[in-house]
Write a protein that holds these residues in place. Sequence first.
Motif, PDB file in Angstrom:
ATOM      1  N   UNK A  19       0.875  -0.775   0.093  1.00 18.52           N
ATOM      2  CA  UNK A  19       0.371   0.014   0.459  1.00 18.52           C
ATOM      3  C   UNK A  19       0.743   1.152  -0.121  1.00 18.52           C
ATOM      4  N   UNK A  20       1.727   1.139   1.186  1.00 15.24           N
ATOM      5  CA  UNK A  20       3.195   2.133   0.824  1.00 15.24           C
ATOM      6  C   UNK A  20       3.341   2.537  -0.520  1.00 15.24           C
ATOM      7  N   UNK A  21       3.494   1.694  -1.234  1.00 13.72           N
ATOM      8  CA  UNK A  21       4.516   1.407  -2.369  1.00 13.72           C
ATOM      9  C   UNK A  21       3.474   2.109  -3.586  1.00 13.72           C
ATOM     10  N   UNK A  22       2.594   1.656  -3.374  1.00 14.40           N
ATOM     11  CA  UNK A  22       1.197   2.872  -4.593  1.00 14.40           C
ATOM     12  C   UNK A  22       1.642   3.508  -4.029  1.00 14.40           C
ATOM     13  N   UNK A  23       1.773   4.222  -3.104  1.00 16.77           N
ATOM     14  CA  UNK A  23       0.802   5.948  -3.030  1.00 16.77           C
ATOM     15  C   UNK A  23       2.308   6.343  -3.004  1.00 16.77           C
ATOM     16  N   UNK A  24       3.786   5.968  -3.020  1.00 19.57           N
ATOM     17  CA  UNK A  24       4.825   6.804  -3.542  1.00 19.57           C
ATOM     18  C   UNK A  24       5.019   6.746  -4.825  1.00 19.57           C
ATOM     19  N   UNK A  25       4.352   5.367  -5.297  1.00 14.62           N
ATOM     20  CA  UNK A  25       4.494   5.704  -7.209  1.00 14.62           C
ATOM     21  C   UNK A  25       3.633   6.312  -7.992  1.00 14.62           C
ATOM     22  N   UNK A 283      19.646  -5.453  11.527  1.00 17.81           N
ATOM     23  CA  UNK A 283      21.508  -6.207  11.640  1.00 17.81           C
ATOM     24  C   UNK A 283      22.101  -5.875  10.359  1.00 17.81           C
ATOM     25  N   UNK A 284      21.582  -5.800   9.172  1.00 11.20           N
ATOM     26  CA  UNK A 284      22.442  -5.653   8.135  1.00 11.20           C
ATOM     27  C   UNK A 284      22.095  -4.321   7.446  1.00 11.20           C
ATOM     28  N   UNK A 285      21.080  -3.539   7.478  1.00  9.39           N
ATOM     29  CA  UNK A 285      20.676  -2.853   6.645  1.00  9.39           C
ATOM     30  C   UNK A 285      21.177  -1.750   7.412  1.00  9.39           C
ATOM     31  N   UNK A 286      20.820  -0.397   6.896  1.00  7.70           N
ATOM     32  CA  UNK A 286      20.785   1.453   7.282  1.00  7.70           C
ATOM     33  C   UNK A 286      19.193   1.852   6.976  1.00  7.70           C
ATOM     34  N   UNK A 287      18.486   1.396   7.692  1.00  2.82           N
ATOM     35  CA  UNK A 287      17.042   1.975   6.967  1.00  2.82           C
ATOM     36  C   UNK A 287      16.557   2.569   8.100  1.00  2.82           C
ATOM     37  N   UNK A 288      16.048   4.052   7.185  1.00  2.00           N
ATOM     38  CA  UNK A 288      15.067   5.001   8.408  1.00  2.00           C
ATOM     39  C   UNK A 288      13.470   3.821   8.484  1.00  2.00           C
ATOM     40  N   UNK A 289      13.386   3.692   9.377  1.00  2.00           N
ATOM     41  CA  UNK A 289      11.963   3.629  10.206  1.00  2.00           C
ATOM     42  C   UNK A 289      11.202   4.042  10.649  1.00  2.00           C
ATOM     43  N   UNK A 290      10.231   3.835  10.239  1.00  2.00           N
ATOM     44  CA  UNK A 290       8.400   4.502  10.407  1.00  2.00           C
ATOM     45  C   UNK A 290       7.897   3.891  11.302  1.00  2.00           C
ATOM     46  N   UNK A 291       7.348   4.133  12.627  1.00  2.42           N
ATOM     47  CA  UNK A 291       6.639   2.787  13.018  1.00  2.42           C
ATOM     48  C   UNK A 291       4.619   3.119  12.375  1.00  2.42           C
ATOM     49  N   UNK A 292       4.516   2.389  12.305  1.00  2.00           N
ATOM     50  CA  UNK A 292       2.582   2.741  11.863  1.00  2.00           C
ATOM     51  C   UNK A 292       1.927   2.463  12.786  1.00  2.00           C
ATOM     52  N   UNK A 293       2.707   1.621  14.016  1.00  2.00           N
ATOM     53  CA  UNK A 293       1.366   2.268  15.633  1.00  2.00           C
ATOM     54  C   UNK A 293       1.743   3.739  15.515  1.00  2.00           C
ATOM     55  N   UNK A 295       2.165   6.371  12.907  1.00  2.00           N
ATOM     56  CA  UNK A 295       1.771   7.354  11.844  1.00  2.00           C
ATOM     57  C   UNK A 295       0.978   6.311  10.944  1.00  2.00           C
ATOM     58  N   UNK A 296       0.230   7.007   9.962  1.00  2.00           N
ATOM     59  CA  UNK A 296      -0.850   6.500   8.790  1.00  2.00           C
ATOM     60  C   UNK A 296      -0.074   6.533   7.908  1.00  2.00           C
ATOM     61  N   UNK A 301       4.057   7.966   3.829  1.00  2.00           N
ATOM     62  CA  UNK A 301       4.328   8.658   2.765  1.00  2.00           C
ATOM     63  C   UNK A 301       5.046   9.859   2.785  1.00  2.00           C
ATOM     64  N   UNK A 302       4.444  10.446   2.760  1.00  2.00           N
ATOM     65  CA  UNK A 302       4.573  12.125   3.092  1.00  2.00           C
ATOM     66  C   UNK A 302       5.779  12.295   3.213  1.00  2.00           C
ATOM     67  N   UNK A 303       6.770  11.741   4.518  1.00  2.00           N
ATOM     68  CA  UNK A 303       7.819  11.442   5.735  1.00  2.00           C
ATOM     69  C   UNK A 303       8.388  11.385   4.046  1.00  2.00           C
TER      70      UNK A 303
END
Length: 309
Positions: A19-25, A283-293, A295-296, A301-303
């Motif tokens: 769902x997030x990928x669709x919004x971004x695309x 452990x293996x990637x430098x990910x910017x995490x977002x908490x779905x709890x 944020x919607x 997507x806006x971020x």
Amino acid sequence: MNDKPLIAIVGPTAVGKTELSIKLAKALNGEIINGDAFQIYKGLDIGTAKVTEEEKEGIVHHLIDVYEPDEPYSVYKFKQDFTEVVDDIHSRGKLPILIGGTGLYVQSVLYDYQLEEEDISSEKMEIIKNKLKELSNFTNIELHNYLKEFDPETASTVHPNNRKRVERSIEFYLKTKKTLSERKKSQTFSGKYSTILVGIEMSREILYERINMRVDMMLQRGLLREVSNLVEEGYEHSQSMQAIGYKELIPVVKGEIDIETSKEQIKQNSRRYAKRQMTWFKNKMNVTWFQRDKQSLSEIADNVIQLSK
């Protein structure tokens, strides 16, 4: 961003990546690339939570329904396919958005990741097997001390009782003469793309509830029939049928266990898989995490859109 931008979305199963990928695309003139090891196969639709035509909302998707269920597939082939698709998307002035739950696939294309499947002679492989056989007689403490001799950094992060992980670290060293700690330090983003890597996570309780509900929904939509059709077509022993949701239902199709037992197995294996996914990504990637709890998906997507500017 440079002339080869790329957004990648990771996270555990059932967290909302599609769902997030669709919004971004839709917002960023993007096209989506599948990074799931089993959605690549034709006919594995319901159990892999493959995006439907309605859910796509007109967005072009790549590397879905490309191979037959009995064709072998690997991270090496994925890297080749991914490169071709990304180059095509960029050539048309669009933004590639990789959505993946298969950690190794995502890592292999985003990082300067050296695939360790080098050619090992049969003689060397025999020596390695003999050494591993010898080590199998070691106690957990003895095995951990052996790892500590050549890779103290990895040993310090692994409990001696986590024997499987200790064994994997030793086997990696025997095959490559490199330590896992050395490899981890060498993993940096590939300069090939201007990459934004984001992830979605949520509390374990809510995620597990979503996974359980998703499995119930898959069965209601006809997952057992899908598995039965694949078995009838002769794909029972194919690599693709090792996917969660398929391997557990084969015994039901063959009359060996009941559907309720299988359903609980699918739920349990899916929850365990989600836990392994998060361990890999953290452990293996430098990910910017977002908490779905907190944020919607629209807010997330806006971020991400702000990060891409």
